[in-house]
Write an enzyme that holds these catalytic residues in place. Structure first.
Site, PDB file in Angstrom:
ATOM      1  N   GLY A 191      35.625  40.925  37.471  1.00  0.00           N
ATOM      2  CA  GLY A 191      34.270  41.175  37.000  1.00  0.00           C
ATOM      3  C   GLY A 191      33.222  40.568  37.917  1.00  0.00           C
ATOM      4  O   GLY A 191      32.026  40.837  37.790  1.00  0.00           O
ATOM      5  N   LYS A 233      34.412  36.058  45.812  1.00  0.00           N
ATOM      6  CA  LYS A 233      34.218  35.733  44.395  1.00  0.00           C
ATOM      7  C   LYS A 233      32.744  35.390  44.192  1.00  0.00           C
ATOM      8  O   LYS A 233      32.214  34.513  44.877  1.00  0.00           O
ATOM      9  CB  LYS A 233      35.119  34.545  44.030  1.00  0.00           C
ATOM     10  CG  LYS A 233      35.190  34.254  42.557  1.00  0.00           C
ATOM     11  CD  LYS A 233      36.275  33.224  42.268  1.00  0.00           C
ATOM     12  CE  LYS A 233      36.191  32.756  40.828  1.00  0.00           C
ATOM     13  NZ  LYS A 233      37.086  31.633  40.576  1.00  0.00           N
ATOM     14  N   ARG A 237      38.012  33.639  48.690  1.00  0.00           N
ATOM     15  CA  ARG A 237      39.282  33.099  48.209  1.00  0.00           C
ATOM     16  C   ARG A 237      40.433  33.811  48.910  1.00  0.00           C
ATOM     17  O   ARG A 237      40.394  35.017  49.097  1.00  0.00           O
ATOM     18  CB  ARG A 237      39.363  33.301  46.697  1.00  0.00           C
ATOM     19  CG  ARG A 237      40.648  32.806  46.077  1.00  0.00           C
ATOM     20  CD  ARG A 237      40.493  32.577  44.588  1.00  0.00           C
ATOM     21  NE  ARG A 237      40.380  33.825  43.833  1.00  0.00           N
ATOM     22  CZ  ARG A 237      40.259  33.870  42.503  1.00  0.00           C
ATOM     23  NH1 ARG A 237      40.187  32.753  41.805  1.00  0.00           N
ATOM     24  NH2 ARG A 237      40.157  35.018  41.881  1.00  0.00           N
ATOM     25  N   ASP A 276      45.874  35.806  32.155  1.00  0.00           N
ATOM     26  CA  ASP A 276      45.241  36.393  33.338  1.00  0.00           C
ATOM     27  C   ASP A 276      45.004  35.344  34.415  1.00  0.00           C
ATOM     28  O   ASP A 276      44.593  35.683  35.528  1.00  0.00           O
ATOM     29  CB  ASP A 276      43.924  37.094  32.975  1.00  0.00           C
ATOM     30  CG  ASP A 276      42.973  36.182  32.215  1.00  0.00           C
ATOM     31  OD1 ASP A 276      43.380  35.638  31.179  1.00  0.00           O
ATOM     32  OD2 ASP A 276      41.840  36.005  32.672  1.00  0.00           O
ATOM     33  N   ASN A 277      45.251  34.083  34.095  1.00  0.00           N
ATOM     34  CA  ASN A 277      45.123  33.021  35.090  1.00  0.00           C
ATOM     35  C   ASN A 277      46.486  32.445  35.459  1.00  0.00           C
ATOM     36  O   ASN A 277      46.565  31.343  36.000  1.00  0.00           O
ATOM     37  CB  ASN A 277      44.200  31.916  34.572  1.00  0.00           C
ATOM     38  CG  ASN A 277      42.758  32.393  34.444  1.00  0.00           C
ATOM     39  OD1 ASN A 277      42.342  33.325  35.135  1.00  0.00           O
ATOM     40  ND2 ASN A 277      42.001  31.773  33.560  1.00  0.00           N
ATOM     41  N   ASP A 282      42.304  30.048  39.660  1.00  0.00           N
ATOM     42  CA  ASP A 282      41.196  29.935  38.728  1.00  0.00           C
ATOM     43  C   ASP A 282      40.823  28.486  38.406  1.00  0.00           C
ATOM     44  O   ASP A 282      41.195  27.952  37.375  1.00  0.00           O
ATOM     45  CB  ASP A 282      41.466  30.717  37.440  1.00  0.00           C
ATOM     46  CG  ASP A 282      40.161  31.262  36.889  1.00  0.00           C
ATOM     47  OD1 ASP A 282      39.196  30.483  36.813  1.00  0.00           O
ATOM     48  OD2 ASP A 282      40.094  32.446  36.559  1.00  0.00           O
TER      49      ASP A 282
HETATM   50  P1  AMP Z   1      37.894  33.554  33.971  1.00  0.00           P
HETATM   51  O1  AMP Z   1      37.590  32.747  32.779  1.00  0.00           O
HETATM   52  O2  AMP Z   1      37.240  33.039  35.202  1.00  0.00           O
HETATM   53  O3  AMP Z   1      39.354  33.746  34.174  1.00  0.00           O
HETATM   54  O4  AMP Z   1      37.272  34.993  33.717  1.00  0.00           O
HETATM   55  C1  AMP Z   1      37.662  35.777  32.644  1.00  0.00           C
HETATM   56  C2  AMP Z   1      37.093  37.174  32.780  1.00  0.00           C
HETATM   57  O5  AMP Z   1      35.675  37.138  32.773  1.00  0.00           O
HETATM   58  C3  AMP Z   1      37.487  37.876  34.080  1.00  0.00           C
HETATM   59  O6  AMP Z   1      37.710  39.232  33.793  1.00  0.00           O
HETATM   60  C4  AMP Z   1      36.283  37.676  34.948  1.00  0.00           C
HETATM   61  O7  AMP Z   1      36.161  38.681  35.920  1.00  0.00           O
HETATM   62  C5  AMP Z   1      35.146  37.746  33.946  1.00  0.00           C
HETATM   63  N1  AMP Z   1      33.961  36.994  34.392  1.00  0.00           N
HETATM   64  C6  AMP Z   1      33.809  35.668  34.458  1.00  0.00           C
HETATM   65  N2  AMP Z   1      32.594  35.326  34.919  1.00  0.00           N
HETATM   66  C7  AMP Z   1      31.938  36.480  35.146  1.00  0.00           C
HETATM   67  C8  AMP Z   1      30.608  36.814  35.628  1.00  0.00           C
HETATM   68  N3  AMP Z   1      29.720  35.877  35.988  1.00  0.00           N
HETATM   69  N4  AMP Z   1      30.303  38.117  35.741  1.00  0.00           N
HETATM   70  C9  AMP Z   1      31.180  39.075  35.383  1.00  0.00           C
HETATM   71  N5  AMP Z   1      32.420  38.839  34.930  1.00  0.00           N
HETATM   72  C10 AMP Z   1      32.808  37.555  34.813  1.00  0.00           C
HETATM   73 MG    MG Z   2      40.463  34.242  35.783  1.00  0.00          MG
END
Ligand code: AMP
Ligand code: MG
Length: 468
Positions: free
Chosen positions: A90, A111, A174, A246-247, A256
């Site tokens: 995202g 990222k 990354r 997902d991590n 992550d």
């Molecule tokens: P994470 O907690 O970093 O593993 O992210 C979980 C999900 O949220 C993933 O699908 C990321 O791509 C999305 N995500 C986290 N931060 C953002 C952001 N600032 N903009 C868009 N998507 C995000």
């Molecule tokens: Mg993640």
């Protein structure tokens, strides 16, 4: 200066439903923060070219280099145990893959590179804080010898991103041996897309488990590597903080670096993450959470393991049930090494647990206590010294072994916060210093003694935040 990436993009050759092909979104005024020279060279990239305006444009997402095949990967996952059927990059774009000097295929990903179809409510951006944090901590992990994604570069975007307040934006480059996650398999399993599961399994085996041929080989491989990984975290007092499926990588690399933290005082139930209200991802819960995540991978792979579903479940269950023994063996190994032991004795586990519980009771600093083991409280120390005598190794050799097994330096939370605060005001010296000291975390560095000091009560960071 032309920047040349020797791309060979295998993920982009997988079926179209694995990703959305799209370029990163340009930013206003890219400015270089740091390029990781050693890593650039490993990847066959010219650090000077990366630091040139043309290189910085690529690292910011303002230019797409020749041969790149930019895409956002789709995945799903269990977040804090709750199912999210559609996640994905995202705020990240995979530029492509390069084969490094050792013949190892590595992803190059930006990222903080803007919105994608998987951004949901997010802005696709990152602010300076999480970018510097990930740079510092992932590179420290590498220096400890723990499998991890890497940081190739950080650039400032010249744009503000809105968090609680407007914060300076940044992009991290990354590098990973891949970004395939347990959640990538879950995405296709949830859609009963067996063809995609097969293609992903073949792709993941070729990249990470050469010689492996079946989905069961893949499952066994991931179980073994992840058990080893989390045991290594434990030996460093590392709390990942957001061990969602997902991590959890298929490669066995740490990924992550959001609300992660290294403990100061040893406290087995420690939680830092501001969003982990129930302590799901507490320090001592990590092996249990990992096995839960591995069971999700096993579930996703069921259609590929055996044509008979009951048989498939039986085989997968057996594989997952091997985890406790694998983890325990890895954990014993990690702590025997930390205690300077070379041989294995039956009561080593009891000795290690004694040392740990004495540390917890006396609220001792995890890192410094292992580094200076002589500071242990008497009763435990006596037992440990007896055990060392059994090994019959010269004290100098013993001392050297201990300092190779126990780092002097960890990225302490208050130091990371301090580096981020200074950087927000334009002073990157504390960041540079931390990165540089942590390149050699096992070496005593006389002018960095202050970085060994645990936080004073008023310096202590009690909460860490997600990397958004
Ligand atoms: P994470 O907690 O970093 O593993 O992210 C979980 C999900 O949220 C993933 O699908 C990321 O791509 C999305 N995500 C986290 N931060 C953002 C952001 N600032 N903009 C868009 N998507 C995000
Ligand atoms: Mg993640």
């Amino acid at each position: 200066m032309t920047i040349h990436f020797p791309f060979d993009n295998s993920y982009g050759r997988l079926p179209a439903r694995f990703y959305t092909k799209m370029p990163p979104e340009p930013v206003k005024a890219p400015r270089l923060i740091k390029v990781n020279h050693a890593l650039a060279q490993e990847l066959g990239l010219d650090p000077a070219a990366l630091e040139s305006p043309e290189g910085v444009a690529v690292l910011a997402g303002n230019a797409v280099p020749e041969g790149a095949d930019p895409l956002a990967q789709v995945y799903a996952g269990h977040q804090f145990g709750g199912w999210s059927p559609q996640l994905g990059d995202g705020r990240a774009i995979l530029l492509g893959e390069v084969v490094d000097r050792d013949g190892q295929r590595r992803d190059i990903q930006l990222k903080g590179s803007g919105r994608t179809p998987y951004s949901r409510m997010g802005d696709g951006r990152a602010w300076l804080g999480p970018v510097l944090r990930e740079y510092i901590v992932s590179e420290a992990m590498q220096a400890y010898g723990v499998p991890t994604t890497r940081a190739l570069a950080a650039v400032a975007t010249g744009e503000d991103v809105l968090r609680e307040a407007p914060m300076p934006g940044a992009v991290l480059t990354r590098v990973a041996s891949s970004h395939i996650r347990v959640g990538t398999f879950q995405f296709f399993a949830a859609r009963r897309d067996v063809e995609a599961l097969e293609a992903l399994t073949t792709h993941a085996l070729a990249r990470h488990y050469p010689g492996g041929e079946t989905a069961l080989d893949l499952l066994n491989g991931v179980i073994a590597r992840q058990a080893e990984l989390v045991a290594q975290w434990t030996g460093l007092g590392f709390i990942h903080g957001v061990m969602n499926t997902d991590n959890t990588t298929i490669s066995g690399e740490t990924i992550d670096y959001g609300p992660c933290a290294f403990m100061d005082v040893y406290s087995p139930g420690k939680v830092y993450s501001s969003i982990d209200q129930f302590g799901r991802y507490a320090f001592d819960k990590q092996p249990d959470i990992l096995v839960w995540n591995l069971a999700q991978l096993a579930t996703a792979l069921l259609p590929l393991i055996d044509a008979d579903q009951d048989r498939s479940i039986e085989i997968a269950t057996e594989a997952v049930h091997r985890f406790p023994d694998l983890f325990n063996a890895a954990w014993l190994n990690v702590f025997r090494t930390k205690l300077g032991l070379e041989t294995a004795e039956d009561d080593d586990e009891a000795l290690i647990l004694d040392v740990l519980s004495a540390m917890a009771e006396a609220e001792m600093d995890f890192t410094n206590t292992f580094r200076d083991l002589s500071t242990l409280p008497e009763p435990v120390k006596t037992r440990w010294i007896d055990r060392l005598k059994q090994e019959g190794i010269a004290p100098e050799v013993q001392a050297q072994r201990l300092s190779q097994a126990n780092p002097a330096y960890i990225p302490r939370n208050h130091r990371i916060e301090d580096a981020i605060q200074s950087a927000v005001y334009g002073d990157f010296d504390p960041f540079e210093r931390l990165v540089s000291v942590l390149e050699r975390p096992f070496d005593d560095q006389p002018d960095a003694r202050d970085l060994r000091r645990p936080p004073m009560p008023e310096e202590e960071v009690r909460q860490t935040f997600c990397g958004t």
